[in-house]
Design a protein around this motif. Structure first.
Motif, PDB file in Angstrom:
ATOM      1  N   MET A 119      29.897  29.836   9.127  1.00 58.37           N
ATOM      2  CA  MET A 119      29.630  31.002   9.967  1.00 58.37           C
ATOM      3  C   MET A 119      29.095  32.159   9.124  1.00 58.37           C
ATOM      4  O   MET A 119      28.187  32.883   9.525  1.00 58.37           O
ATOM      5  CB  MET A 119      30.913  31.438  10.688  1.00 58.37           C
ATOM      6  CG  MET A 119      31.492  30.383  11.607  1.00 58.37           C
ATOM      7  SD  MET A 119      30.513  30.130  13.094  1.00 58.37           S
ATOM      8  CE  MET A 119      31.038  31.508  14.073  1.00 58.37           C
ATOM      9  N   LEU A 120      29.655  32.288   7.911  1.00 59.84           N
ATOM     10  CA  LEU A 120      29.214  33.335   6.992  1.00 59.84           C
ATOM     11  C   LEU A 120      27.756  33.100   6.593  1.00 59.84           C
ATOM     12  O   LEU A 120      26.926  34.011   6.631  1.00 59.84           O
ATOM     13  CB  LEU A 120      30.123  33.323   5.756  1.00 59.84           C
ATOM     14  CG  LEU A 120      30.232  34.585   4.910  1.00 59.84           C
ATOM     15  CD1 LEU A 120      30.770  35.754   5.721  1.00 59.84           C
ATOM     16  CD2 LEU A 120      31.145  34.324   3.710  1.00 59.84           C
ATOM     17  N   GLY A 121      27.425  31.852   6.208  1.00 56.73           N
ATOM     18  CA  GLY A 121      26.059  31.516   5.803  1.00 56.73           C
ATOM     19  C   GLY A 121      25.069  31.722   6.931  1.00 56.73           C
ATOM     20  O   GLY A 121      23.968  32.257   6.725  1.00 56.73           O
ATOM     21  N   ASN A 122      25.447  31.306   8.125  1.00 61.69           N
ATOM     22  CA  ASN A 122      24.589  31.467   9.287  1.00 61.69           C
ATOM     23  C   ASN A 122      24.291  32.938   9.549  1.00 61.69           C
ATOM     24  O   ASN A 122      23.141  33.330   9.785  1.00 61.69           O
ATOM     25  CB  ASN A 122      25.281  30.838  10.505  1.00 61.69           C
ATOM     26  CG  ASN A 122      24.331  30.508  11.631  1.00 61.69           C
ATOM     27  OD1 ASN A 122      23.657  31.383  12.131  1.00 61.69           O
ATOM     28  ND2 ASN A 122      24.291  29.246  12.025  1.00 61.69           N
ATOM     29  N   ASN A 126      20.561  34.988   9.221  1.00 57.45           N
ATOM     30  CA  ASN A 126      20.005  35.823  10.298  1.00 57.45           C
ATOM     31  C   ASN A 126      19.675  37.225   9.791  1.00 57.45           C
ATOM     32  O   ASN A 126      18.622  37.786  10.118  1.00 57.45           O
ATOM     33  CB  ASN A 126      21.000  35.918  11.461  1.00 57.45           C
ATOM     34  CG  ASN A 126      20.991  34.670  12.319  1.00 57.45           C
ATOM     35  OD1 ASN A 126      19.957  34.039  12.500  1.00 57.45           O
ATOM     36  ND2 ASN A 126      22.143  34.306  12.853  1.00 57.45           N
ATOM     37  N   GLU A 127      20.564  37.765   8.979  1.00 57.03           N
ATOM     38  CA  GLU A 127      20.354  39.116   8.448  1.00 57.03           C
ATOM     39  C   GLU A 127      19.151  39.158   7.516  1.00 57.03           C
ATOM     40  O   GLU A 127      18.301  40.058   7.607  1.00 57.03           O
ATOM     41  CB  GLU A 127      21.621  39.565   7.708  1.00 57.03           C
ATOM     42  CG  GLU A 127      21.588  41.002   7.223  1.00 57.03           C
ATOM     43  CD  GLU A 127      22.860  41.389   6.506  1.00 57.03           C
ATOM     44  OE1 GLU A 127      22.784  42.279   5.634  1.00 57.03           O
ATOM     45  OE2 GLU A 127      23.919  40.805   6.790  1.00 57.03           O
ATOM     46  N   ILE A 128      19.063  38.169   6.618  1.00 56.21           N
ATOM     47  CA  ILE A 128      17.996  38.161   5.608  1.00 56.21           C
ATOM     48  C   ILE A 128      16.628  37.883   6.238  1.00 56.21           C
ATOM     49  O   ILE A 128      15.650  38.597   5.971  1.00 56.21           O
ATOM     50  CB  ILE A 128      18.288  37.090   4.527  1.00 56.21           C
ATOM     51  CG1 ILE A 128      19.539  37.480   3.729  1.00 56.21           C
ATOM     52  CG2 ILE A 128      17.106  36.916   3.582  1.00 56.21           C
ATOM     53  CD1 ILE A 128      20.139  36.330   2.936  1.00 56.21           C
ATOM     54  N   ASN A 132      15.716  41.395   8.196  1.00 60.50           N
ATOM     55  CA  ASN A 132      14.981  41.987   7.061  1.00 60.50           C
ATOM     56  C   ASN A 132      13.586  41.390   6.876  1.00 60.50           C
ATOM     57  O   ASN A 132      12.828  41.825   6.008  1.00 60.50           O
ATOM     58  CB  ASN A 132      15.783  41.835   5.769  1.00 60.50           C
ATOM     59  CG  ASN A 132      17.085  42.614   5.827  1.00 60.50           C
ATOM     60  OD1 ASN A 132      17.217  43.575   6.579  1.00 60.50           O
ATOM     61  ND2 ASN A 132      18.064  42.205   5.034  1.00 60.50           N
ATOM     62  N   LYS A 133      13.261  40.355   7.631  1.00 59.98           N
ATOM     63  CA  LYS A 133      11.923  39.743   7.640  1.00 59.98           C
ATOM     64  C   LYS A 133      11.468  39.299   6.240  1.00 59.98           C
ATOM     65  O   LYS A 133      10.364  39.593   5.792  1.00 59.98           O
ATOM     66  CB  LYS A 133      10.896  40.697   8.261  1.00 59.98           C
ATOM     67  CG  LYS A 133      11.269  41.121   9.683  1.00 59.98           C
ATOM     68  CD  LYS A 133      10.162  41.876  10.355  1.00 59.98           C
ATOM     69  CE  LYS A 133      10.600  42.399  11.719  1.00 59.98           C
ATOM     70  NZ  LYS A 133      11.224  41.375  12.596  1.00 59.98           N
ATOM     71  N   ILE A 134      12.348  38.595   5.556  1.00 67.77           N
ATOM     72  CA  ILE A 134      12.016  37.996   4.258  1.00 67.77           C
ATOM     73  C   ILE A 134      11.675  36.532   4.507  1.00 67.77           C
ATOM     74  O   ILE A 134      12.495  35.775   5.040  1.00 67.77           O
ATOM     75  CB  ILE A 134      13.187  38.144   3.260  1.00 67.77           C
ATOM     76  CG1 ILE A 134      13.419  39.628   2.963  1.00 67.77           C
ATOM     77  CG2 ILE A 134      12.910  37.361   1.977  1.00 67.77           C
ATOM     78  CD1 ILE A 134      14.657  39.909   2.142  1.00 67.77           C
ATOM     79  N   PHE A 135      10.477  36.118   4.126  1.00 71.42           N
ATOM     80  CA  PHE A 135       9.996  34.783   4.447  1.00 71.42           C
ATOM     81  C   PHE A 135       9.614  33.963   3.208  1.00 71.42           C
ATOM     82  O   PHE A 135       8.935  32.945   3.334  1.00 71.42           O
ATOM     83  CB  PHE A 135       8.794  34.858   5.405  1.00 71.42           C
ATOM     84  CG  PHE A 135       9.095  35.623   6.676  1.00 71.42           C
ATOM     85  CD1 PHE A 135      10.237  35.362   7.404  1.00 71.42           C
ATOM     86  CD2 PHE A 135       8.236  36.614   7.117  1.00 71.42           C
ATOM     87  CE1 PHE A 135      10.517  36.061   8.569  1.00 71.42           C
ATOM     88  CE2 PHE A 135       8.509  37.318   8.286  1.00 71.42           C
ATOM     89  CZ  PHE A 135       9.656  37.044   9.013  1.00 71.42           C
ATOM     90  N   LYS A 136      10.023  34.400   2.028  1.00 69.95           N
ATOM     91  CA  LYS A 136       9.796  33.604   0.815  1.00 69.95           C
ATOM     92  C   LYS A 136      11.056  32.809   0.521  1.00 69.95           C
ATOM     93  O   LYS A 136      12.144  33.374   0.431  1.00 69.95           O
ATOM     94  CB  LYS A 136       9.427  34.495  -0.370  1.00 69.95           C
ATOM     95  CG  LYS A 136       7.952  34.898  -0.370  1.00 69.95           C
ATOM     96  CD  LYS A 136       7.523  35.461  -1.714  1.00 69.95           C
ATOM     97  CE  LYS A 136       7.686  34.510  -2.885  1.00 69.95           C
ATOM     98  NZ  LYS A 136       6.870  33.278  -2.749  1.00 69.95           N
ATOM     99  N   ALA A 137      10.899  31.490   0.370  1.00 72.39           N
ATOM    100  CA  ALA A 137      12.055  30.600   0.281  1.00 72.39           C
ATOM    101  C   ALA A 137      12.989  30.957  -0.874  1.00 72.39           C
ATOM    102  O   ALA A 137      14.214  31.047  -0.695  1.00 72.39           O
ATOM    103  CB  ALA A 137      11.571  29.155   0.143  1.00 72.39           C
TER     104      ALA A 137
END
Length: 296
Positions: A119-122, A126-128, A132-137
């Motif tokens: 749940m924490l990772g999920n 979502n936040e990142i 925050n719209k970060i799309f670099k793997a």
């Protein structure tokens, strides 16, 4: 004779009283045991009901099929928790600019502790990515690691070993490229009858080294009909077969290649059937997760 008979009657009466007292004590103890058993069963039912409710929450949080269908109409998700709730979780997001970000993670532990970590990772993904719209793997994994360490207050020396292994992909559908970054979990790309493996960084999402090394990424030029596979270690680590040994990765890869000509749903059924036959009467040792995504 009369005195003897009288004495025997007295002894018998006393023995009957002792037996009655002992019988009453046994009955009282049985009642107490029954009461304690009822209390334990009631508590167990409350715990199981709570965990089942947690399972419903986890299923609601896991990315739904509508999102995965936008990643690719041809896909499957094989998801078999060891316990009621799972330490594995899958996640996906489709951006407005024609990218698909998706991941499969294996958190420390399974059951309730693993469920909390999932749940924490999920939430952090979502936040990142979404907020925050970060799309670099690689940047996503670096941010995720920082948040996990901060959330669990993992600090050098005697730090906890909690965290997760993850494979994460960013699929740019405009130029059909896939950027992959992984923490211990690799990516498999099936092209024709050849399976290509893209290795992950040998470190988890969590405290690992005193000096943090940034995660790396690789960009892959996708081709039509390629199939992307993400897997946790639960399938390969399952004990079974005639000698009760681990399944291992080589037979899993061979099975993936063998069934690659089937539809994605048929591949899922074939892989799940193979797992169940191997496991047979052995206990499932870990959460099992395997995702297949076909490039159109």
């Amino acid at each position: 004779i009369a005195i003897f008979i009288f004495n025997r009657l007295q002894v018998t009466r006393k023995q009957n009283i002792i037996i009655e007292n002992q019988k009453m004590e046994v009955e009282l103890k049985n009642e107490e045991i029954t009461h304690q058993k009822e209390l334990v069963e009631e508590k167990q039912k409350e715990i199981i009901d709570s965990i089942n409710y947690a399972k419903r929450i986890q299923q609601a949080v896991l990315t739904g099929d509508d999102v995965w269908s936008r990643v690719s109409k041809e896909h499957f998700i094989l998801f078999k928790p060891k316990d009621i709730v799972s330490g594995d979780f899958y996640w996906a997001y489709n951006t407005p600019n024609n990218r698909s970000v998706f991941a499969l993670a294996d958190c420390t532990g399974h059951g309730v502790p693993g469920g909390f970590m999932s749940m924490l990772g999920n939430s952090f993904l979502n936040e990142i990515v979404v907020e925050n719209k970060i799309f670099k793997a690689d940047e996503i994994l670096n941010k995720l690691r920082a948040k996990i360490i901060h959330a669990l207050e993992q600090k050098g020396g005697t730090q906890q070993k909690d965290g997760m292994d993850i494979s994460l992909c960013v699929w740019n559908k405009i130029d059909n490229t896939l950027e992959f970054a992984g923490a211990n979990n690799p990516l498999w790309l099936l092209r024709g009858e050849e399976l290509l493996e893209y290795k992950a960084d040998k470190m988890p999402i969590g405290t690992y080294l005193e000096n943090e090394v940034p995660f790396s990424s690789v960009t892959i030029e996708l081709q039509s009909q390629d199939i992307i596979f993400l897997s946790t270690d639960g399938y390969a680590d399952q004990f079974g077969g005639p000698k009760g040994k681990k399944y291992k990765y080589k037979p899993l890869i061979e099975s993936i290649i063998k069934h690659s000509n089937l539809s994605m749903e048929e591949q899922k059924i074939a892989l799940e059937t193979a797992f169940n036959i191997w496991k047979h009467q052995h206990e499932q040792v870990d959460d099992v997760s395997l995702i297949g995504i076909k490039v159109g």
